[in-house]
Design an enzyme around this catalytic site. Structure first.
Site, PDB file in Angstrom:
ATOM      1  N   ILE A 111      -2.754  46.826  -4.196  1.00  0.00           N
ATOM      2  CA  ILE A 111      -1.672  47.796  -4.253  1.00  0.00           C
ATOM      3  C   ILE A 111      -0.480  47.180  -4.964  1.00  0.00           C
ATOM      4  O   ILE A 111      -0.408  45.967  -5.148  1.00  0.00           O
ATOM      5  CB  ILE A 111      -1.255  48.280  -2.851  1.00  0.00           C
ATOM      6  CG1 ILE A 111      -0.619  47.147  -2.044  1.00  0.00           C
ATOM      7  CG2 ILE A 111      -2.419  48.883  -2.119  1.00  0.00           C
ATOM      8  CD1 ILE A 111       0.024  47.603  -0.765  1.00  0.00           C
ATOM      9  N   ASN A 161      -5.749  37.774  -9.669  1.00  0.00           N
ATOM     10  CA  ASN A 161      -5.885  36.430  -9.102  1.00  0.00           C
ATOM     11  C   ASN A 161      -5.707  35.304 -10.113  1.00  0.00           C
ATOM     12  O   ASN A 161      -5.739  34.129  -9.734  1.00  0.00           O
ATOM     13  CB  ASN A 161      -7.261  36.287  -8.437  1.00  0.00           C
ATOM     14  CG  ASN A 161      -7.392  37.139  -7.187  1.00  0.00           C
ATOM     15  OD1 ASN A 161      -6.407  37.392  -6.495  1.00  0.00           O
ATOM     16  ND2 ASN A 161      -8.595  37.607  -6.911  1.00  0.00           N
ATOM     17  N   HIS A 179      -4.722  36.451  -0.679  1.00  0.00           N
ATOM     18  CA  HIS A 179      -5.607  37.030  -1.681  1.00  0.00           C
ATOM     19  C   HIS A 179      -7.072  36.843  -1.334  1.00  0.00           C
ATOM     20  O   HIS A 179      -7.921  37.605  -1.818  1.00  0.00           O
ATOM     21  CB  HIS A 179      -5.286  36.446  -3.053  1.00  0.00           C
ATOM     22  CG  HIS A 179      -4.120  37.103  -3.724  1.00  0.00           C
ATOM     23  ND1 HIS A 179      -4.245  37.835  -4.882  1.00  0.00           N
ATOM     24  CD2 HIS A 179      -2.812  37.156  -3.379  1.00  0.00           C
ATOM     25  CE1 HIS A 179      -3.055  38.299  -5.230  1.00  0.00           C
ATOM     26  NE2 HIS A 179      -2.166  37.901  -4.334  1.00  0.00           N
ATOM     27  N   HIS A 221       7.330  35.664   2.115  1.00  0.00           N
ATOM     28  CA  HIS A 221       8.135  35.612   0.892  1.00  0.00           C
ATOM     29  C   HIS A 221       9.363  34.727   1.051  1.00  0.00           C
ATOM     30  O   HIS A 221      10.182  34.648   0.139  1.00  0.00           O
ATOM     31  CB  HIS A 221       8.567  37.022   0.492  1.00  0.00           C
ATOM     32  CG  HIS A 221       7.432  37.887   0.057  1.00  0.00           C
ATOM     33  ND1 HIS A 221       7.557  39.247  -0.126  1.00  0.00           N
ATOM     34  CD2 HIS A 221       6.144  37.586  -0.228  1.00  0.00           C
ATOM     35  CE1 HIS A 221       6.405  39.750  -0.502  1.00  0.00           C
ATOM     36  NE2 HIS A 221       5.522  38.765  -0.571  1.00  0.00           N
ATOM     37  N   ARG A 279      -0.112  32.177  -0.380  1.00  0.00           N
ATOM     38  CA  ARG A 279      -0.499  33.316  -1.206  1.00  0.00           C
ATOM     39  C   ARG A 279      -2.005  33.351  -1.422  1.00  0.00           C
ATOM     40  O   ARG A 279      -2.640  34.410  -1.404  1.00  0.00           O
ATOM     41  CB  ARG A 279       0.235  33.239  -2.549  1.00  0.00           C
ATOM     42  CG  ARG A 279      -0.047  34.425  -3.454  1.00  0.00           C
ATOM     43  CD  ARG A 279       0.654  34.283  -4.785  1.00  0.00           C
ATOM     44  NE  ARG A 279       0.324  35.411  -5.637  1.00  0.00           N
ATOM     45  CZ  ARG A 279       0.116  35.321  -6.940  1.00  0.00           C
ATOM     46  NH1 ARG A 279       0.218  34.158  -7.548  1.00  0.00           N
ATOM     47  NH2 ARG A 279      -0.180  36.397  -7.650  1.00  0.00           N
TER      48      ARG A 279
END
Length: 321
Positions: free
Chosen positions: A156, A88, A63, A186, A59
């Site tokens: 988003i 974040n 980011h 995921h 992840r």
């Protein structure tokens, strides 16, 4: 539209023109030949006591890459940096990246970028979790700036439609195929209850009830059990409740069963443009792994900085003075 700043991985509408031509898999073969082993050993040791670290590192890479490209700018501490934005603040894995950097600096000072270390850490996290090994080109330099102002306009919501996500992926040179494959991240990790709260509403008694018909009934019930209406914003659930710690193709099987955690997951099986891809990946884990290798390398090449466009930080948490 409500922006959800605790989504597990989010993408931005910035136009990136990227090329891997300045990177190479043997970039550090002379200057720091043990860099990949050092990073992998660091991740393996840290994850042996904290298995949740693996999902956090994947992840963290997402980011980083989505704001200013894969330049390690999300790692920088301080007021008004990318890291300080609400999107974040729930990220993790910073400490293990910094630990790897300290070890590498001791052996190869001012040689290996934090951006490359983060790419390797995420790559290794997938492999340690049971996923495919990936050969990634190296040679990225660290970004010279990290600004909170670059984050929020480029995030988003997990409630976005396929069209919105596809458009944003396309702006970075990533295809709908890449969207489906990278969503497979995921299969590990966890998410805050607030990141899928729009799929429920409270009834007259204050109890949560599902309003998204694409969710399988028992799955929705389980989510309500784990994320009741009074749950605080620190409560999390596994992205994949079946094989939570294993990087496999169970994510796609979950989509077939109406068990995608986010609306942005579920639309991949609802839309005819991606439904067939999900079905194939649910049937063939080898195909998922093969495509993951390709899409991961593409993602890790978004907005890379080389030459004078970046630097080699001494510490990942601070831009060089």
């Amino acid at each position: 539209m409500k922006l959800n700043f605790k989504s597990p991985f989010l993408f931005l509408p910035l136009l990136f023109s990227f090329s891997l031509s300045d990177l190479s898999s043997d970039f550090y073969s002379v200057s720091c030949p043990n860099v990949e082993l050092l990073v992998k050993d660091t991740i393996r040791f840290a994850s042996s006591t904290d298995p949740t670290l693996l999902g956090k590192l994947v992840r963290l890479l997402f980011h980083d890459c989505i704001v200013e490209g894969c330049d390690g700018s999300v790692l920088v501490q301080g007021n008004r940096t990318e890291r300080s934005d609400p999107a974040n603040r729930s990220l993790g894995g910073f400490e293990v990246v910094e630990e790897a950097k300290r070890m590498i600096e001791a052996l190869c000072p001012r040689t290996v970028s934090c951006a490359d270390i983060l790419v390797l850490a995420a790559r290794d996290a997938v492999e340690i979790a049971g996923g495919p090994s990936v050969q990634v080109p190296l040679g990225r330099r660290d970004g010279l700036t990290s600004s909170i102002s670059n984050v929020r306009p480029n995030m988003i919501d997990t409630g976005f439609s396929l069209d919105e996500m596809a458009r944003l992926f396309s702006s970075k040179g990533l295809s709908i195929d890449d969207l489906v494959i990278l969503s497979g991240a995921h299969t590990i990790g966890s998410a805050h209850c607030t990141s899928f709260s729009e799929r429920f509403q409270q009834d007259s008694k204050g109890n949560l009830v599902p309003i998204d018909s694409s969710m399988e009934k028992d799955f929705a019930t389980e989510l309500i059990k784990q994320c009741p209406a009074n749950a605080n914003d620190t409560v999390t659930v596994s992205n994949d409740m079946v094989t939570a710690s294993l990087f496999d193709n169970q994510y796609y099987r979950n989509l077939l069963d109406g068990r995608g955690l986010f609306k942005s997951d579920s639309v991949l099986f609802v839309d005819e443009r991606t439904k067939g891809k999900v079905e194939r990946l649910a049937e063939d884990e080898d195909e998922f792994f093969a495509k993951w290798r390709e899409s991961f390398v593409k993602l890790a090449g978004v907005g890379v900085k080389t030459g004078e466009r970046g630097e080699i930080r001494v510490s990942c948490v601070n831009v060089n003075e």
